[in-house]
Design a protein around this motif. Structure first.
Motif, mmCIF file in Angstrom:
data_model
loop_
_atom_site.group_PDB
_atom_site.id
_atom_site.type_symbol
_atom_site.label_atom_id
_atom_site.label_comp_id
_atom_site.label_asym_id
_atom_site.label_seq_id
_atom_site.Cartn_x
_atom_site.Cartn_y
_atom_site.Cartn_z
ATOM 1 N N ASP A 90 0.841 -1.204 0.000
ATOM 2 C CA ASP A 90 0.000 0.000 0.000
ATOM 3 C C ASP A 90 0.873 1.250 0.000
ATOM 4 O OD1 ASP A 90 -2.295 -1.508 0.089
ATOM 5 O OD2 ASP A 90 -2.786 -1.038 2.183
ATOM 6 N N LEU A 91 1.851 1.265 0.890
ATOM 7 C CA LEU A 91 2.727 2.420 1.021
ATOM 8 C C LEU A 91 3.496 2.682 -0.270
ATOM 9 C CD1 LEU A 91 4.042 4.650 2.715
ATOM 10 C CD2 LEU A 91 5.667 2.945 3.573
ATOM 11 N N GLU A 92 4.024 1.621 -0.860
ATOM 12 C CA GLU A 92 4.787 1.766 -2.107
ATOM 13 C C GLU A 92 3.926 2.339 -3.234
ATOM 14 O OE1 GLU A 92 8.022 -1.862 -1.544
ATOM 15 O OE2 GLU A 92 6.021 -2.305 -2.329
ATOM 16 N N ILE A 93 2.691 1.873 -3.335
ATOM 17 C CA ILE A 93 1.778 2.393 -4.361
ATOM 18 C C ILE A 93 1.481 3.868 -4.093
ATOM 19 C CG2 ILE A 93 -0.568 2.255 -5.308
ATOM 20 C CD1 ILE A 93 -0.451 -0.789 -4.688
ATOM 21 N N GLY A 94 1.202 4.183 -2.822
ATOM 22 C CA GLY A 94 0.890 5.555 -2.454
ATOM 23 C C GLY A 94 2.037 6.509 -2.747
ATOM 24 N N LEU A 95 3.240 6.132 -2.332
ATOM 25 C CA LEU A 95 4.405 6.986 -2.567
ATOM 26 C C LEU A 95 4.673 7.168 -4.061
ATOM 27 C CD1 LEU A 95 6.876 5.744 0.207
ATOM 28 C CD2 LEU A 95 5.561 7.882 0.165
ATOM 29 N N LYS A 96 4.486 6.102 -4.850
ATOM 30 C CA LYS A 96 4.712 6.195 -6.299
ATOM 31 C C LYS A 96 3.711 7.158 -6.929
ATOM 32 C CE LYS A 96 5.227 3.439 -10.498
ATOM 33 N NZ LYS A 96 5.257 2.076 -11.099
ATOM 34 N N LYS A 97 2.451 7.069 -6.538
ATOM 35 C CA LYS A 97 1.436 7.964 -7.094
ATOM 36 C C LYS A 97 1.682 9.413 -6.695
ATOM 37 C CE LYS A 97 -2.440 4.897 -8.001
ATOM 38 N NZ LYS A 97 -3.902 4.700 -7.844
ATOM 39 N N LEU A 98 2.251 9.603 -5.508
ATOM 40 C CA LEU A 98 2.549 10.947 -5.041
ATOM 41 C C LEU A 98 3.864 11.489 -5.592
ATOM 42 C CD1 LEU A 98 1.480 10.436 -1.329
ATOM 43 C CD2 LEU A 98 0.419 12.037 -2.925
ATOM 44 N N GLY A 99 4.645 10.628 -6.226
ATOM 45 C CA GLY A 99 5.914 11.047 -6.789
ATOM 46 C C GLY A 99 7.067 11.015 -5.818
ATOM 47 N N TYR A 100 6.925 10.269 -4.732
ATOM 48 C CA TYR A 100 7.968 10.196 -3.715
ATOM 49 C C TYR A 100 8.608 8.810 -3.641
ATOM 50 C CZ TYR A 100 6.319 14.727 -2.041
ATOM 51 O OH TYR A 100 5.980 16.061 -1.943
ATOM 52 N N ASN A 101 8.683 8.114 -4.772
ATOM 53 C CA ASN A 101 9.261 6.772 -4.796
ATOM 54 C C ASN A 101 10.728 6.809 -5.218
ATOM 55 O OD1 ASN A 101 8.387 7.635 -7.367
ATOM 56 N ND2 ASN A 101 8.357 5.534 -8.151
ATOM 57 N N LYS A 102 11.412 7.868 -4.764
ATOM 58 C CA LYS A 102 12.845 7.995 -5.045
ATOM 59 C C LYS A 102 13.579 7.997 -3.709
ATOM 60 C CE LYS A 102 11.780 10.614 -9.242
ATOM 61 N NZ LYS A 102 10.327 10.616 -9.042
ATOM 62 N N GLU A 103 14.672 8.752 -3.593
ATOM 63 C CA GLU A 103 15.416 8.781 -2.329
ATOM 64 C C GLU A 103 14.531 9.274 -1.185
ATOM 65 O OE1 GLU A 103 19.024 10.996 -2.840
ATOM 66 O OE2 GLU A 103 19.980 9.400 -4.016
ATOM 67 N N ILE A 104 14.770 8.718 0.016
ATOM 68 C CA ILE A 104 13.886 9.030 1.141
ATOM 69 C C ILE A 104 14.596 8.801 2.470
ATOM 70 C CG2 ILE A 104 12.894 6.703 1.406
ATOM 71 C CD1 ILE A 104 10.096 8.160 1.515
ATOM 72 N N ILE A 105 14.168 9.516 3.490
ATOM 73 C CA ILE A 105 14.601 9.309 4.879
ATOM 74 C C ILE A 105 13.399 8.742 5.625
ATOM 75 C CG2 ILE A 105 15.421 10.396 7.008
ATOM 76 C CD1 ILE A 105 17.502 10.621 4.879
ATOM 77 N N LEU A 106 13.632 7.763 6.501
ATOM 78 C CA LEU A 106 12.540 7.126 7.239
ATOM 79 C C LEU A 106 12.623 7.421 8.735
ATOM 80 C CD1 LEU A 106 12.667 3.595 5.553
ATOM 81 C CD2 LEU A 106 11.332 5.592 4.827
ATOM 82 N N VAL A 107 11.490 7.690 9.323
ATOM 83 C CA VAL A 107 11.366 7.837 10.779
ATOM 84 C C VAL A 107 10.211 6.957 11.211
ATOM 85 C CG1 VAL A 107 10.929 9.414 12.708
ATOM 86 C CG2 VAL A 107 12.183 10.231 10.690
ATOM 87 N N SER A 108 10.431 6.099 12.203
ATOM 88 C CA SER A 108 9.353 5.191 12.595
ATOM 89 C C SER A 108 9.333 4.948 14.089
ATOM 90 C CB SER A 108 9.479 3.852 11.865
ATOM 91 O OG SER A 108 10.741 3.265 12.089
ATOM 92 N N HIS A 109 8.148 4.600 14.566
ATOM 93 C CA HIS A 109 7.937 4.331 15.984
ATOM 94 C C HIS A 109 7.338 2.945 16.186
ATOM 95 C CE1 HIS A 109 5.235 4.760 19.705
ATOM 96 N NE2 HIS A 109 6.476 4.737 20.157
ATOM 97 N N SER A 110 7.884 2.194 17.141
ATOM 98 C CA SER A 110 7.306 0.920 17.567
ATOM 99 C C SER A 110 7.031 -0.007 16.379
ATOM 100 C CB SER A 110 6.041 1.194 18.384
ATOM 101 O OG SER A 110 5.657 0.071 19.135
#
Length: 390
Positions: A106-126
């Motif tokens: 889901d996330l990969e599809i969403g990011l691709k449609k938004l144009g953010y499926n290139k370089e990225i920094i990740l922040v995550s909790h739990s």
């Protein structure tokens, strides 16, 4: 009483305020359901925030403004399927199709449609740490840095997840009816743990791993296991920096926002061509935040709220008599506070001084007729003994 997110022509998008707004709220069709994304607009490599289990993207709101000011980066938060404003595929009844792999797709599809499926920094909790690890393992050349905030690592392996599921048995029917996101997360957690036991973040990616300083787990052996999982992760990965967030619980960015914001800024700066500028802004923010924190401490220390917080910390550790003494002191110093009476009454109930507790709740309601919590407690404890109301 406790006080306590392309191509926009392809989407149905709501831009907060107007076309010049800095924030975009949008629902992205990812196949039979939609994910809600919130995007703080910026330039350069985006930063994606992944929330913990049971939470949606709004949990990050408190640190987005400052992170945006320092990094100037696009900031992306989102709600996983079934959480927040995201929908869930109700036609898919196979529980296994609602697991961690479905979430990452889901996330990969969403990011691709938004144009953010290139370089990225990740922040995550739990629980969100699972998504960061999965995304990094699937896109090792795109992830330029990760900040892990009290994530699960291998904690739930070796049969621990079975014990956790036993605790959730009574809640599952309610979740299935009213909270589908949480229900499917729980229903697929065994498979999630199994999958994640074979997944790791590529070691060339710089990572900061935070662990809490105030344990959210209760049993000593569970607390030690959580800490040990983080120690092993740091020890076995040369590109990982481990940080214990002193005086912080599970939501570390809430307990110490400047610590998390400056850490995100550092990870971001190291992957940016504007490293010096970002570091300078981060330093200026850190100086101001530290000074403001000290000023807030001076106001908070020994205040009614401070003593109330202390009392509840003692109750959380089952030190009920000590808690009652702290609440009693708070009441002595703040005799006109309905909240002080309510808190003292709660502690008195813990030490079986019911008659005195009733007096405290009655006084609290007298001072604050809108204290519905006090009314509910009073009704409950006097139901079988009406004489206590006299």
């Amino acid at each position: 009483m406790k006080k306590f997110l392309l191509n926009l022509s392809l989407l149905c998008t709501f831009i907060a305020a107007n076309g010049q707004s800095k924030t975009i709220d949008t629902l992205v069709d990812v196949g039979n359901h939609k994910l809600h994304f919130k995007i703080v607009k910026g330039k350069g490599t985006p930063i994606l925030f992944d929330s913990g289990g049971g939470n949606d993207g709004s949990v990050w709101n408190s640190i987005l403004d400052k992170t945006s000011e320092i990094t100037n980066a696009p900031l992306i938060t989102y709600d996983r399927a079934g959480f927040g404003q995201s929908t869930i595929d109700t036609l898919q009844t196979d529980e296994s199709k609602h697991g961690i792999i479905s979430s990452i797709e889901d996330l990969e599809i969403g990011l691709k449609k938004l144009g953010y499926n290139k370089e990225i920094i990740l922040v995550s909790h739990s629980y969100g740490g699972y998504l960061s690890a999965l995304y990094a393992s699937r896109h090792p050349k795109l992830v330029k840095g990760i900040v892990l905030i009290d994530v699960n690592h291998n904690y739930f392996e070796d049969g621990v997840i079975e014990k956790e599921l036993l605790k959730q048995e009574k809640l599952i029917p309610q979740w299935k009816k009213n909270n589908r996101g949480t229900y499917f997360m729980s229903a697929t957690i065994r498979e999630t743990v199994k999958i994640m036991s074979t997944i790791s973040i590529p070691q060339h990616i710089p990572v900061v791993d935070f662990v809490n300083g105030i344990p959210f787990l209760k049993a000593p052996e569970d607390i030690e296991r959580w800490k040990e999982c983080h120690k092993k992760y740091v020890a076995n990965n040369p590109n990982v920096t481990g940080i214990t967030a002193n005086d912080c619980g599970h939501g570390i960015w809430i307990g110490n926002p400047s610590l998390v914001i400056t850490t995100i800024a550092k990870i971001y700066a190291n992957a940016s061509k504007q490293k010096a500028e970002i570091q300078e802004r981060a330093l200026a923010y850190a100086i101001t935040a530290n000074n403001e924190e000290k000023a807030a401490d001076l106001v908070f220390n020994n205040s009614e709220e401070d003593l109330n917080t202390w009392g509840y910390q003692l109750l959380a550790k089952n030190e009920n008599k000590k808690a009652a003494e702290v609440f009693k002191l708070n009441l002595t110093l703040n005799a006109g506070s309905a909240n002080a009476y309510d808190s003292y009454g709660e502690a008195l109930l813990k030490i079986n001084q019911t008659e005195e507790a009733v007096k405290m709740y009655k006084k609290s309601i007298e001072l604050n007729p809108e204290n519905n919590n006090g009314k509910e407690v009073l009704e409950r404890i006097t139901k079988d003994n009406p004489k206590l109301l006299n």
